[in-house]
Design an enzyme around this catalytic site. Structure first.
Site, PDB file in Angstrom:
ATOM      1  N   ASP A  93       4.150   4.178   2.273  1.00  0.00           N
ATOM      2  CA  ASP A  93       3.499   5.045   2.104  1.00  0.00           C
ATOM      3  C   ASP A  93       4.646   6.282   3.176  1.00  0.00           C
ATOM      4  OD1 ASP A  93       1.420   6.272   2.474  1.00  0.00           O
ATOM      5  OD2 ASP A  93       0.482   4.681   4.367  1.00  0.00           O
ATOM      6  N   ASP A  94       4.173   7.498   3.081  1.00  0.00           N
ATOM      7  CA  ASP A  94       4.992   8.653   3.373  1.00  0.00           C
ATOM      8  C   ASP A  94       5.028   8.366   5.054  1.00  0.00           C
ATOM      9  OD1 ASP A  94       2.041   8.690   4.158  1.00  0.00           O
ATOM     10  OD2 ASP A  94       2.121  11.447   3.667  1.00  0.00           O
ATOM     11  N   ASP A  97       1.709   6.537  11.621  1.00  0.00           N
ATOM     12  CA  ASP A  97       1.242   7.035  12.940  1.00  0.00           C
ATOM     13  C   ASP A  97       0.736   6.943  14.372  1.00  0.00           C
ATOM     14  OD1 ASP A  97      -0.062   9.435  14.244  1.00  0.00           O
ATOM     15  OD2 ASP A  97      -0.217  10.988  13.236  1.00  0.00           O
TER      16      ASP A  97
HETATM   17  O1  LIG Z   1      -0.355   5.434  10.943  1.00  0.00           O
HETATM   18  P1  LIG Z   1      -2.376   5.929  10.382  1.00  0.00           P
HETATM   19  O2  LIG Z   1      -2.262   6.994  12.122  1.00  0.00           O
HETATM   20  O3  LIG Z   1      -2.975   5.050  10.143  1.00  0.00           O
HETATM   21  O4  LIG Z   1      -2.089   7.309   9.630  1.00  0.00           O
HETATM   22  C1  LIG Z   1      -0.355   6.768   8.319  1.00  0.00           C
HETATM   23  C2  LIG Z   1      -1.594   6.729   7.093  1.00  0.00           C
HETATM   24  O5  LIG Z   1      -2.026   8.737   7.908  1.00  0.00           O
HETATM   25  C3  LIG Z   1      -2.229   9.449   6.239  1.00  0.00           C
HETATM   26  O6  LIG Z   1      -2.568   9.047   5.530  1.00  0.00           O
HETATM   27  P2  LIG Z   1      -4.382  10.146   5.071  1.00  0.00           P
HETATM   28  O7  LIG Z   1      -5.501   9.285   6.405  1.00  0.00           O
HETATM   29  O8  LIG Z   1      -4.042  11.986   5.914  1.00  0.00           O
HETATM   30  O9  LIG Z   1      -4.847  10.178   4.373  1.00  0.00           O
HETATM   31  P3  LIG Z   1      -4.321  10.186   2.442  1.00  0.00           P
HETATM   32  O10 LIG Z   1      -3.091   9.885   2.513  1.00  0.00           O
HETATM   33  O11 LIG Z   1      -5.236  10.224   1.397  1.00  0.00           O
HETATM   34  O12 LIG Z   1      -4.835  12.059   2.855  1.00  0.00           O
HETATM   35  C4  LIG Z   1      -0.590   9.062   6.005  1.00  0.00           C
HETATM   36  O13 LIG Z   1       0.020   8.924   4.073  1.00  0.00           O
HETATM   37  C5  LIG Z   1      -1.222   7.438   6.553  1.00  0.00           C
HETATM   38  O14 LIG Z   1      -1.483   6.724   4.840  1.00  0.00           O
END
Ligand SMILES: O=P(O)(O)OC[C@H]1O[C@H](OP(=O)(O)OP(=O)(O)O)[C@H](O)[C@@H]1O
Length: 158
Positions: A93-94, A97
């Protein structure tokens, strides 16, 4: 939209994302081999492509997760799963958080190695490998979410 939990913005260029994802690939090289990559959509897709290229992994799956509360990081829903325990697999994953997405996917694939390019302190313990830590109150602005535009001189920004 709830932006109150972010005090800073950390903009990332395509070049920096490429460099950081390659740094992740270098680190993962020591920890593999991995037979398959599972990218968490959508943010994991670009780093997964870069890592797949560097490690010459040609089997690439997706786990599709949607969080419906943008920036507030509310409930996450799994739209598509993959079956298996994840032995010898690499989840990319990128960003981690709060760690909610990582927890969901870890429960799905408990034996897989979990790697992200960026990590915030709350999510850091749940990932196996990451490259750059940023503070919890920083909003990471990814290149696919942004474009170049005029900004005021900083003396006028206060
Ligand atoms: O640790 P967390 O609080 O769960 O956050 C991390 C996640 O949030 C982002 O995805 P996002 O919800 O923005 O969706 P997307 O990648 O489809 O834009 C990111 O790519 C992770 O998958």
């Amino acid at each position: 939209m709830n932006t109150s939990r972010y005090k800073k913005t950390y903009p990332i260029s395509w070049e920096q994302l490429h460099r950081d994802s390659k740094a992740l690939a270098w680190r993962l090289l020591e920890l593999g081999p991995f037979e398959r990559i599972v990218a968490i959509t959508r943010g994991g897709l670009v780093p997964a492509a870069i890592v797949a290229r560097e490690l010459e992994i040609r089997l690439v799956d997706t786990v599709c997760v949607a969080s419906y509360d943008w920036q507030a990081q509310g409930e996450s829903v799994v739209l598509k799963r993959v079956n298996g325990k994840g032995d010898g697999w690499l989840i990319i994953d990128d960003l981690v958080d709060t760690g909610k997405t990582a927890e969901l996917v870890r429960n799905m694939l408990p034996k897989a190695h979990f790697a992200t390019v960026y990590a915030k302190p709350a999510g850091r313990p749940i990932v196996d490998t990451f490259i750059t830590e940023v503070s919890q109150d920083t909003w990471i602005l990814f290149p696919w979410d942004s474009e170049h535009q005029f900004v005021q001189p900083i003396v006028h920004q206060r």
